[in-house]
Design a protein around this motif. Structure first.
Motif, PDB file in Angstrom:
ATOM      1  N   PHE A 256      54.329  26.048  15.740  1.00 40.42           N
ATOM      2  CA  PHE A 256      54.630  27.345  15.150  1.00 40.42           C
ATOM      3  C   PHE A 256      56.079  27.352  14.672  1.00 40.42           C
ATOM      4  CE2 PHE A 256      51.316  28.003  18.265  1.00 40.42           C
ATOM      5  CZ  PHE A 256      50.428  28.868  17.645  1.00 40.42           C
ATOM      6  N   GLY A 257      56.305  27.875  13.463  1.00 40.65           N
ATOM      7  CA  GLY A 257      57.655  28.045  12.957  1.00 40.65           C
ATOM      8  C   GLY A 257      57.912  29.496  12.611  1.00 40.65           C
ATOM      9  N   PHE A 258      59.132  29.953  12.845  1.00 43.96           N
ATOM     10  CA  PHE A 258      59.540  31.323  12.524  1.00 43.96           C
ATOM     11  C   PHE A 258      60.661  31.223  11.496  1.00 43.96           C
ATOM     12  CE2 PHE A 258      57.345  31.438  16.467  1.00 43.96           C
ATOM     13  CZ  PHE A 258      56.617  32.610  16.421  1.00 43.96           C
ATOM     14  N   ILE A 259      60.379  31.711  10.285  1.00 43.37           N
ATOM     15  CA  ILE A 259      61.176  31.366   9.115  1.00 43.37           C
ATOM     16  C   ILE A 259      61.830  32.609   8.499  1.00 43.37           C
ATOM     17  CG2 ILE A 259      61.159  30.127   6.917  1.00 43.37           C
ATOM     18  CD1 ILE A 259      60.147  28.444   9.298  1.00 43.37           C
ATOM     19  N   GLU A 260      63.115  32.482   8.205  1.00 47.13           N
ATOM     20  CA  GLU A 260      63.921  33.484   7.504  1.00 47.13           C
ATOM     21  C   GLU A 260      64.074  34.800   8.257  1.00 47.13           C
ATOM     22  OE1 GLU A 260      64.262  35.726   3.312  1.00 47.13           O
ATOM     23  OE2 GLU A 260      63.329  33.748   3.131  1.00 47.13           O
ATOM     24  N   ALA A 261      63.955  34.754   9.562  1.00 48.76           N
ATOM     25  CA  ALA A 261      64.215  35.940  10.380  1.00 48.76           C
ATOM     26  C   ALA A 261      65.489  35.760  11.191  1.00 48.76           C
ATOM     27  CB  ALA A 261      63.033  36.215  11.317  1.00 48.76           C
ATOM     28  N   SER A 262      66.293  34.745  10.843  1.00 48.12           N
ATOM     29  CA  SER A 262      67.450  34.296  11.604  1.00 48.12           C
ATOM     30  C   SER A 262      66.971  33.796  12.976  1.00 48.12           C
ATOM     31  CB  SER A 262      68.531  35.377  11.717  1.00 48.12           C
ATOM     32  OG  SER A 262      68.160  36.379  12.622  1.00 48.12           O
ATOM     33  N   ALA A 263      67.906  33.550  13.884  1.00 49.89           N
ATOM     34  CA  ALA A 263      67.519  33.046  15.210  1.00 49.89           C
ATOM     35  C   ALA A 263      68.267  33.736  16.332  1.00 49.89           C
ATOM     36  CB  ALA A 263      67.757  31.535  15.273  1.00 49.89           C
ATOM     37  N   GLY A 264      69.184  34.642  15.984  1.00 48.54           N
ATOM     38  CA  GLY A 264      69.973  35.310  17.010  1.00 48.54           C
ATOM     39  C   GLY A 264      69.170  36.199  17.928  1.00 48.54           C
ATOM     40  N   TRP A 265      67.929  36.489  17.546  1.00 52.88           N
ATOM     41  CA  TRP A 265      67.054  37.321  18.370  1.00 52.88           C
ATOM     42  C   TRP A 265      66.433  36.552  19.534  1.00 52.88           C
ATOM     43  CZ3 TRP A 265      62.326  34.984  18.212  1.00 52.88           C
ATOM     44  CH2 TRP A 265      62.013  34.221  17.077  1.00 52.88           C
ATOM     45  N   VAL A 266      66.546  35.250  19.539  1.00 55.19           N
ATOM     46  CA  VAL A 266      65.851  34.445  20.548  1.00 55.19           C
ATOM     47  C   VAL A 266      66.236  34.837  21.975  1.00 55.19           C
ATOM     48  CG1 VAL A 266      65.612  32.111  21.501  1.00 55.19           C
ATOM     49  CG2 VAL A 266      65.309  32.503  19.041  1.00 55.19           C
ATOM     50  N   PRO A 267      67.524  34.939  22.328  1.00 53.49           N
ATOM     51  CA  PRO A 267      67.845  35.329  23.707  1.00 53.49           C
ATOM     52  C   PRO A 267      67.263  36.689  24.087  1.00 53.49           C
ATOM     53  CG  PRO A 267      69.772  34.409  22.620  1.00 53.49           C
ATOM     54  CD  PRO A 267      68.735  34.593  21.556  1.00 53.49           C
ATOM     55  N   PHE A 268      67.324  37.639  23.161  1.00 55.50           N
ATOM     56  CA  PHE A 268      66.771  38.972  23.426  1.00 55.50           C
ATOM     57  C   PHE A 268      65.271  38.909  23.688  1.00 55.50           C
ATOM     58  CE2 PHE A 268      64.544  42.521  21.197  1.00 55.50           C
ATOM     59  CZ  PHE A 268      64.753  43.509  22.153  1.00 55.50           C
ATOM     60  N   MET A 269      64.527  38.197  22.832  1.00 54.83           N
ATOM     61  CA  MET A 269      63.083  38.142  22.993  1.00 54.83           C
ATOM     62  C   MET A 269      62.673  37.364  24.240  1.00 54.83           C
ATOM     63  SD  MET A 269      61.783  40.027  20.702  1.00 54.83           S
ATOM     64  CE  MET A 269      60.096  39.598  21.096  1.00 54.83           C
ATOM     65  N   MET A 270      63.432  36.348  24.582  1.00 59.13           N
ATOM     66  CA  MET A 270      63.127  35.622  25.816  1.00 59.13           C
ATOM     67  C   MET A 270      63.350  36.515  27.033  1.00 59.13           C
ATOM     68  SD  MET A 270      61.906  32.808  24.875  1.00 59.13           S
ATOM     69  CE  MET A 270      61.800  32.044  26.486  1.00 59.13           C
ATOM     70  N   HIS A 271      64.375  37.342  26.979  1.00 56.48           N
ATOM     71  CA  HIS A 271      64.605  38.298  28.061  1.00 56.48           C
ATOM     72  C   HIS A 271      63.433  39.273  28.181  1.00 56.48           C
ATOM     73  CE1 HIS A 271      66.729  41.114  30.677  1.00 56.48           C
ATOM     74  NE2 HIS A 271      66.452  42.081  29.828  1.00 56.48           N
ATOM     75  N   ILE A 272      62.967  39.782  27.057  1.00 55.72           N
ATOM     76  CA  ILE A 272      61.837  40.707  27.052  1.00 55.72           C
ATOM     77  C   ILE A 272      60.598  40.060  27.671  1.00 55.72           C
ATOM     78  CG2 ILE A 272      60.191  41.900  25.523  1.00 55.72           C
ATOM     79  CD1 ILE A 272      62.850  43.342  25.718  1.00 55.72           C
ATOM     80  N   LEU A 273      60.316  38.830  27.285  1.00 52.32           N
ATOM     81  CA  LEU A 273      59.117  38.143  27.771  1.00 52.32           C
ATOM     82  C   LEU A 273      59.217  37.819  29.258  1.00 52.32           C
ATOM     83  CD1 LEU A 273      58.573  35.889  24.668  1.00 52.32           C
ATOM     84  CD2 LEU A 273      56.843  37.434  25.622  1.00 52.32           C
ATOM     85  N   LYS A 274      60.382  37.380  29.689  1.00 56.58           N
ATOM     86  CA  LYS A 274      60.521  37.047  31.115  1.00 56.58           C
ATOM     87  C   LYS A 274      60.425  38.287  31.997  1.00 56.58           C
ATOM     88  CE  LYS A 274      64.158  34.481  30.220  1.00 56.58           C
ATOM     89  NZ  LYS A 274      65.332  33.579  30.365  1.00 56.58           N
ATOM     90  N   ARG A 275      60.909  39.417  31.518  1.00 54.81           N
ATOM     91  CA  ARG A 275      60.732  40.667  32.271  1.00 54.81           C
ATOM     92  C   ARG A 275      59.269  41.083  32.285  1.00 54.81           C
ATOM     93  NH1 ARG A 275      64.751  44.027  33.870  1.00 54.81           N
ATOM     94  NH2 ARG A 275      63.406  45.848  33.556  1.00 54.81           N
ATOM     95  N   LEU A 276      58.566  40.822  31.202  1.00 55.05           N
ATOM     96  CA  LEU A 276      57.142  41.166  31.143  1.00 55.05           C
ATOM     97  C   LEU A 276      56.349  40.375  32.185  1.00 55.05           C
ATOM     98  CD1 LEU A 276      54.681  42.474  29.649  1.00 55.05           C
ATOM     99  CD2 LEU A 276      54.682  40.443  28.188  1.00 55.05           C
ATOM    100  N   PHE A 277      56.630  39.083  32.287  1.00 57.89           N
ATOM    101  CA  PHE A 277      55.856  38.221  33.185  1.00 57.89           C
ATOM    102  C   PHE A 277      56.418  38.183  34.606  1.00 57.89           C
ATOM    103  CE2 PHE A 277      54.328  36.591  29.138  1.00 57.89           C
ATOM    104  CZ  PHE A 277      52.984  36.366  29.412  1.00 57.89           C
ATOM    105  N   ARG A 278      57.717  38.365  34.738  1.00 60.64           N
ATOM    106  CA  ARG A 278      58.405  38.314  36.022  1.00 60.64           C
ATOM    107  C   ARG A 278      57.999  37.084  36.828  1.00 60.64           C
ATOM    108  NH1 ARG A 278      61.563  42.740  36.856  1.00 60.64           N
ATOM    109  NH2 ARG A 278      61.158  44.540  35.509  1.00 60.64           N
ATOM    110  N   GLU A 279      57.397  37.267  38.010  1.00 61.33           N
ATOM    111  CA  GLU A 279      57.092  36.123  38.872  1.00 61.33           C
ATOM    112  C   GLU A 279      56.008  35.212  38.298  1.00 61.33           C
ATOM    113  OE1 GLU A 279      54.413  39.492  40.116  1.00 61.33           O
ATOM    114  OE2 GLU A 279      56.558  39.248  39.642  1.00 61.33           O
ATOM    115  N   LYS A 280      55.292  35.684  37.265  1.00 59.27           N
ATOM    116  CA  LYS A 280      54.244  34.865  36.648  1.00 59.27           C
ATOM    117  C   LYS A 280      54.779  33.963  35.532  1.00 59.27           C
ATOM    118  CE  LYS A 280      50.533  38.173  37.614  1.00 59.27           C
ATOM    119  NZ  LYS A 280      49.467  39.023  37.023  1.00 59.27           N
ATOM    120  N   TRP A 281      56.075  34.095  35.226  1.00 55.85           N
ATOM    121  CA  TRP A 281      56.678  33.249  34.200  1.00 55.85           C
ATOM    122  C   TRP A 281      56.725  31.816  34.719  1.00 55.85           C
ATOM    123  CZ3 TRP A 281      57.534  33.738  29.244  1.00 55.85           C
ATOM    124  CH2 TRP A 281      58.445  32.907  28.587  1.00 55.85           C
ATOM    125  N   LYS A 282      56.092  30.911  34.024  1.00 59.38           N
ATOM    126  CA  LYS A 282      55.870  29.575  34.577  1.00 59.38           C
ATOM    127  C   LYS A 282      56.895  28.535  34.145  1.00 59.38           C
ATOM    128  CE  LYS A 282      52.832  27.613  31.030  1.00 59.38           C
ATOM    129  NZ  LYS A 282      51.555  26.920  30.801  1.00 59.38           N
TER     130      LYS A 282
END
Length: 358
Positions: A256-282
């Motif tokens: 999967f590639g994510f194109i022309e949306a910049s990349a500075g959002w990556v830390p923010f989105m990873m934070h969102i996902l890890k909070r969503l999964f919490r202890e289930k984050w593998k």
């Protein structure tokens, strides 16, 4: 120059492309219209008439500005890139431009298809077929230096599968998606046969900024809101939905590639996902997720690339110039801009230019 890959460039769709519409749909091809310059649209005074609507609509609610058609006063007066280069009717000139920009290979994305065009299944199929055949022929003239991305007619899963297979056989290197497609997010099982086919023929799903959701498009006026809400952030929705619903695990070879949306959002989105999964984050680290899920993100030349790479890993960043367009995302002097960055290790820049996009 040798080996540098510009992972995001564009074509301006032209009348030559629509001349390739299938015979039984030729009468429904996009038709070029021109307007006086003293209207609301000013120098953006040419449009494609498609199914009774104009594209792009450059002003007002639901507006979007594109470099196609080239017949607008604004586009025809451009002195930066010749029309033949933008429309890919003069491949030798485009190759010469690439030489000047120190780029060996361009990956070419559509422009008109950044907007949701039609609910009409037959028209969607016919336009996608014409686009794919035109660009396949154009890129073939550039040898291995011009690579293209399949536009699937997503209203039809069956025809999308056919186009992906045809594209693979004719030099395509990816499959074009927007962050939302119509009224479907990209985790929707509707897309599974398309993902399966892309995986089988080893073509990545390339999720580009674009107004793929007509409901969002209606909310915004590009003059006031630019393209942030109805285009720029939609790949982030796709990133969240694909990972949260573990789509990469269902297709364990698919990239999967994510194109022309910049990349500075990556830390923010990873934070969102890890909070969503919490202890289930593998995953033991963010880099581990990008590696296991085979995810690549296109950064921009003025971002904190070294910091972002701490999340993605050095093997999962690519970069594109947006060549052909003329908006804030465009960075035609991409190679020079990246080489001038003393804060980015040369080894990382080389990864972004050479190995990762391969």
């Amino acid at each position: 120059m040798a080996g540098i890959i510009d992972s995001d460039t564009h074509i301006a769709e032209s009348e030559a492309m629509w001349s390739m519409m299938d015979k039984d749909m030729y009468h429904r091809r996009p038709v070029l219209l021109k307007a006086p310059e003293d209207t609301l649209y000013g120098p953006r005074n040419a449009f494609w008439l498609i199914g009774g609507d104009i594209f792009p609509k450059p002003n007002g609610k639901g507006s979007f500005r594109l470099i196609t058609p080239s017949a607008t006063k604004l586009e025809s007066a451009r002195g930066d890139i010749a029309i033949g280069c933008r429309e890919m009717t003069d491949i030798s000139s485009r190759l010469n431009d690439m030489d000047r920009l120190q780029v060996d290979t361009q990956v070419v994305f559509p422009t008109l298809f950044l907007i949701y065009i039609t609910d009409d299944v037959a028209l969607d199929i016919a336009m996608a077929r014409a686009y794919n055949r035109f660009i396949a022929q154009a890129c073939a003239k550039g040898g291995s230096r011009m690579r293209w991305v399949v536009v699937p007619p997503l209203h039809s899963v069956e025809e999308s599968v056919k186009e992906i297979k045809w594209g693979k056989d004719n030099g395509a290197v990816g499959v074009f998606f927007r962050g939302i497609e119509g009224d479907r997010t990209l985790d929707n099982p509707y897309f599974n046969p398309i993902y399966r086919t892309a995986s089988e023929v080893d073509l990545p799903i390339l999720i580009h900024t674009g107004a793929g959701c007509p409901l969002f498009l209606k909310l915004f006026d590009v003059e006031r809101n630019h393209t942030f809400g109805h285009s720029r952030v939609q790949p982030l929705f796709a990133f969240r939905d694909l990972i949260a619903n573990k789509i990469p695990e269902q297709f364990p070879k698919l990239k999967f590639g994510f194109i022309e949306a910049s990349a500075g959002w990556v830390p923010f989105m990873m934070h969102i996902l890890k909070r969503l999964f919490r202890e289930k984050w593998k995953f033991s680290s963010d880099r581990d997720m990008f590696r296991e899920y085979r995810i690549f993100v296109a950064c921009e030349a003025d971002e904190d690339v070294k910091y972002i790479s701490e999340y993605t890993g050095v093997d999962h960043l690519i970069i594109g110039s947006d060549y052909g367009h003329q908006d804030p995302s465009e960075e035609r002097q991409l190679v020079a801009a990246m080489r001038a960055r003393e804060d980015i290790p040369r080894a990382l820049t080389d990864k972004i230019f050479f190995e990762n996009p391969k």
